[in-house]
Design a protein around this motif. Structure first.
Motif, PDB file in Angstrom:
ATOM      1  N   THR A   1      35.110  41.736  41.582  1.00  0.00           N
ATOM      2  CA  THR A   1      34.208  40.868  41.309  1.00  0.00           C
ATOM      3  C   THR A   1      35.120  39.937  41.862  1.00  0.00           C
ATOM      4  OG1 THR A   1      35.566  40.759  39.526  1.00  0.00           O
ATOM      5  CG2 THR A   1      33.709  41.387  39.189  1.00  0.00           C
ATOM      6  N   LEU A   2      33.924  39.201  42.038  1.00  0.00           N
ATOM      7  CA  LEU A   2      34.296  37.162  42.477  1.00  0.00           C
ATOM      8  C   LEU A   2      34.893  36.579  41.864  1.00  0.00           C
ATOM      9  CD1 LEU A   2      33.487  34.863  45.489  1.00  0.00           C
ATOM     10  CD2 LEU A   2      32.038  34.412  43.873  1.00  0.00           C
ATOM     11  N   LYS A   3      35.078  36.747  40.208  1.00  0.00           N
ATOM     12  CA  LYS A   3      35.501  35.821  39.548  1.00  0.00           C
ATOM     13  C   LYS A   3      36.879  36.317  39.646  1.00  0.00           C
ATOM     14  CE  LYS A   3      36.033  35.235  34.413  1.00  0.00           C
ATOM     15  NZ  LYS A   3      35.433  35.086  32.992  1.00  0.00           N
ATOM     16  N   GLU A   4      37.194  37.996  40.266  1.00  0.00           N
ATOM     17  CA  GLU A   4      38.867  38.207  39.969  1.00  0.00           C
ATOM     18  C   GLU A   4      39.595  37.652  40.940  1.00  0.00           C
ATOM     19  OE1 GLU A   4      40.210  43.105  39.051  1.00  0.00           O
ATOM     20  OE2 GLU A   4      37.736  42.286  39.492  1.00  0.00           O
ATOM     21  N   TYR A   5      38.892  37.475  42.576  1.00  0.00           N
ATOM     22  CA  TYR A   5      39.345  37.010  43.381  1.00  0.00           C
ATOM     23  C   TYR A   5      39.778  35.712  43.764  1.00  0.00           C
ATOM     24  CZ  TYR A   5      38.120  40.715  46.881  1.00  0.00           C
ATOM     25  OH  TYR A   5      38.096  41.784  47.135  1.00  0.00           O
ATOM     26  N   ILE A   6      39.156  34.948  42.255  1.00  0.00           N
ATOM     27  CA  ILE A   6      39.033  33.201  42.332  1.00  0.00           C
ATOM     28  C   ILE A   6      40.619  32.828  41.097  1.00  0.00           C
ATOM     29  CG2 ILE A   6      38.334  30.923  40.895  1.00  0.00           C
ATOM     30  CD1 ILE A   6      35.431  31.774  41.466  1.00  0.00           C
ATOM     31  N   ASN A   7      40.689  34.406  39.641  1.00  0.00           N
ATOM     32  CA  ASN A   7      42.158  34.062  39.024  1.00  0.00           C
ATOM     33  C   ASN A   7      43.006  33.876  39.781  1.00  0.00           C
ATOM     34  OD1 ASN A   7      40.835  33.352  36.926  1.00  0.00           O
ATOM     35  ND2 ASN A   7      39.626  35.571  36.475  1.00  0.00           N
ATOM     36  N   ILE A   8      42.755  35.046  41.017  1.00  0.00           N
ATOM     37  CA  ILE A   8      44.115  35.260  41.661  1.00  0.00           C
ATOM     38  C   ILE A   8      44.608  34.228  42.382  1.00  0.00           C
ATOM     39  CG2 ILE A   8      45.210  36.841  43.280  1.00  0.00           C
ATOM     40  CD1 ILE A   8      43.585  39.000  43.016  1.00  0.00           C
ATOM     41  N   MET A   9      44.064  34.050  43.026  1.00  0.00           N
ATOM     42  CA  MET A   9      44.314  32.069  44.033  1.00  0.00           C
ATOM     43  C   MET A   9      44.790  31.484  42.546  1.00  0.00           C
ATOM     44  SD  MET A   9      41.483  30.457  46.430  1.00  0.00           S
ATOM     45  CE  MET A   9      41.585  31.737  47.701  1.00  0.00           C
ATOM     46  N   ALA A  10      44.001  31.705  41.546  1.00  0.00           N
ATOM     47  CA  ALA A  10      44.170  29.980  40.581  1.00  0.00           C
ATOM     48  C   ALA A  10      46.577  30.538  40.322  1.00  0.00           C
ATOM     49  CB  ALA A  10      43.349  29.889  39.681  1.00  0.00           C
ATOM     50  N   LYS A  11      46.293  31.548  40.087  1.00  0.00           N
ATOM     51  CA  LYS A  11      47.466  31.709  39.744  1.00  0.00           C
ATOM     52  C   LYS A  11      48.321  32.028  40.796  1.00  0.00           C
ATOM     53  CE  LYS A  11      46.205  35.149  36.659  1.00  0.00           C
ATOM     54  NZ  LYS A  11      46.280  36.899  36.182  1.00  0.00           N
ATOM     55  N   LEU A  12      47.981  32.130  42.089  1.00  0.00           N
ATOM     56  CA  LEU A  12      49.086  31.852  43.129  1.00  0.00           C
ATOM     57  C   LEU A  12      49.312  29.901  43.280  1.00  0.00           C
ATOM     58  CD1 LEU A  12      47.773  34.012  45.354  1.00  0.00           C
ATOM     59  CD2 LEU A  12      49.510  34.485  44.336  1.00  0.00           C
ATOM     60  N   TYR A  13      48.310  29.148  43.360  1.00  0.00           N
ATOM     61  CA  TYR A  13      48.483  28.086  43.005  1.00  0.00           C
ATOM     62  C   TYR A  13      47.648  27.443  41.793  1.00  0.00           C
ATOM     63  CZ  TYR A  13      50.032  28.988  47.846  1.00  0.00           C
ATOM     64  OH  TYR A  13      51.026  29.675  48.512  1.00  0.00           O
ATOM     65  N   PRO A  14      48.381  27.147  41.283  1.00  0.00           N
ATOM     66  CA  PRO A  14      47.763  26.300  40.206  1.00  0.00           C
ATOM     67  C   PRO A  14      47.614  25.133  39.958  1.00  0.00           C
ATOM     68  CG  PRO A  14      49.352  26.902  39.490  1.00  0.00           C
ATOM     69  CD  PRO A  14      49.434  28.179  40.867  1.00  0.00           C
ATOM     70  N   SER A  15      46.525  24.711  38.683  1.00  0.00           N
ATOM     71  CA  SER A  15      46.422  23.109  39.119  1.00  0.00           C
ATOM     72  C   SER A  15      46.366  22.397  37.576  1.00  0.00           C
ATOM     73  CB  SER A  15      44.733  22.387  40.079  1.00  0.00           C
ATOM     74  OG  SER A  15      43.723  23.026  39.233  1.00  0.00           O
ATOM     75  N   ASP A  16      45.360  21.503  37.522  1.00  0.00           N
ATOM     76  CA  ASP A  16      45.533  20.999  36.108  1.00  0.00           C
ATOM     77  C   ASP A  16      44.442  21.362  35.438  1.00  0.00           C
ATOM     78  OD1 ASP A  16      48.260  20.150  36.073  1.00  0.00           O
ATOM     79  OD2 ASP A  16      47.501  18.425  36.889  1.00  0.00           O
ATOM     80  N   GLN A  17      43.415  21.324  36.573  1.00  0.00           N
ATOM     81  CA  GLN A  17      41.793  21.759  36.330  1.00  0.00           C
ATOM     82  C   GLN A  17      41.823  23.449  35.486  1.00  0.00           C
ATOM     83  OE1 GLN A  17      39.612  19.272  36.528  1.00  0.00           O
ATOM     84  NE2 GLN A  17      41.147  17.867  37.166  1.00  0.00           N
ATOM     85  N   ILE A  18      41.154  23.123  34.703  1.00  0.00           N
ATOM     86  CA  ILE A  18      40.151  24.327  34.428  1.00  0.00           C
ATOM     87  C   ILE A  18      39.035  25.278  34.890  1.00  0.00           C
ATOM     88  CG2 ILE A  18      38.981  25.784  32.360  1.00  0.00           C
ATOM     89  CD1 ILE A  18      40.193  23.279  30.260  1.00  0.00           C
TER      90      ILE A  18
END
Length: 321
Positions: free
Chosen positions: A251-268
């Motif tokens: 799912t697209l959500k999975e791709y986004i979550n992986i990306m956010a774990k690799l390069y986290p930000s302060d945003q939700i």
């Protein structure tokens, strides 16, 4: 393959394929609209096996004459492939200008006729993932369905170019085959795709609002994508249609979550904040079984490594600027 002709050779995927073929000492005729001086050196650089021909697709019908003038010809051993990547719109690739898309259909058939005229043994037409959406859109009843996708005019034109080529090939000696790739990601992409924009937002600590992200998606690295096209040119079978992808859609959500774990930000990550009204693809739409069976293609780069590669390129691009 000993000789290859590539339209759209200065593009994101086309240029990567050119460089890969040159590394294998294959003679390449690269066709692009830009003057050589304007070609991004990160995409193409001078090479003894590279001939660059600046020509617009509207003039592709005159390719045989142009090749005679520059002294470039196809060997008679029957081992030459024509890859057709070129496609454009007035403003952007998938704009809603119908006449521009119809021009692309005509230029695609002109490219096929030219390839046959100069003696190419294979013609590989490059499709788009959006054609799968078009298949679903054409089944809808516009009186009752309100799904929308801004790529629909582009995707239907691509679909009809495919059908026109099939009709032409029935009376041709060229082996025709098709490659259709999932979303391609990697360095030196100037198209600002959704996932690339998301990675930039993560870097810049910008607000992160998305659809529900439940739609099925697939990502392949530009390196693997170019390699798959190379294998199709070498081992692809006539009249076959190949899907090029990771072999593991999510799912697209999975791709986004992986990306956010690799390069986290302060945003939700705010899923469901953006309205989404589109047809959905299925996991089986992204099957690469036929490609595996005929060419032994195995993706070599993970999504995580692809994200890292893209991130590093973005960082270096900022430094260079």
């Amino acid at each position: 393959m000993k000789q290859v002709i590539i339209t759209g050779a200065t593009g994101f995927i086309g240029s990567r394929l050119v460089r890969m073929l040159l590394d294998d000492n294959i003679q390449v005729l690269a066709i692009g609209r830009k003057d050589w001086k304007d070609v991004d050196p990160l995409r193409l650089q001078p090479n003894n096996n590279l001939t660059y021909l600046c020509t617009d697709m509207k003039d592709i019908k005159s390719l045989p004459e142009k090749l005679k003038k520059i002294g470039w010809s196809i060997d008679s051993d029957g081992n030459s492939v024509f890859f057709h990547f070129a496609w454009g719109g007035l403003g952007q690739l998938s704009d809603l200008d119908v006449s521009a898309q119809i021009d692309n259909i005509n230029w695609t058939t002109d490219a096929f006729v030219s390839a046959e005229s100069i003696g190419c043994s294979k013609f590989v037409h490059v499709g788009t993932m959006e054609e799968s959406f078009a298949d679903n859109y054409l089944k809808l009843d516009y009186k009752y369905n309100d799904e929308y996708n801004r790529h629909v005019v582009y995707s239907i034109a691509k679909k009809y170019a495919r059908e026109m080529l099939k009709a032409l090939s029935s009376n041709s000696k060229i082996n025709l085959m098709f490659g259709t790739n999932s979303h391609v990601m990697g360095p030196n992409d100037d198209k600002d795709s959704f996932l690339q924009k998301t990675l930039i937002k993560l870097r810049n600590n910008e607000k992160l609002e998305f659809t529900s992200g439940e739609q099925i998606f697939d990502v392949i690295s530009v390196r693997d994508c170019a390699y798959a096209y190379k294998l199709i040119g070498e081992k692809g079978k006539s009249n076959k249609e190949y899907w090029i992808g990771s072999g593991a859609p999510r799912t697209l959500k999975e791709y986004i979550n992986i990306m956010a774990k690799l390069y986290p930000s302060d945003q939700i990550l705010e899923f469901g904040k953006v309205f989404y009204n589109d047809v959905m693809l299925k996991y089986e739409d992204f099957s690469i079984d036929s490609l595996r069976e005929d060419t032994n293609f195995i993706p070599g780069q993970s999504y995580e490594d692809t994200v890292h590669e893209l991130y590093n390129w973005l960082e270096n691009s900022d430094l260079n600027e």
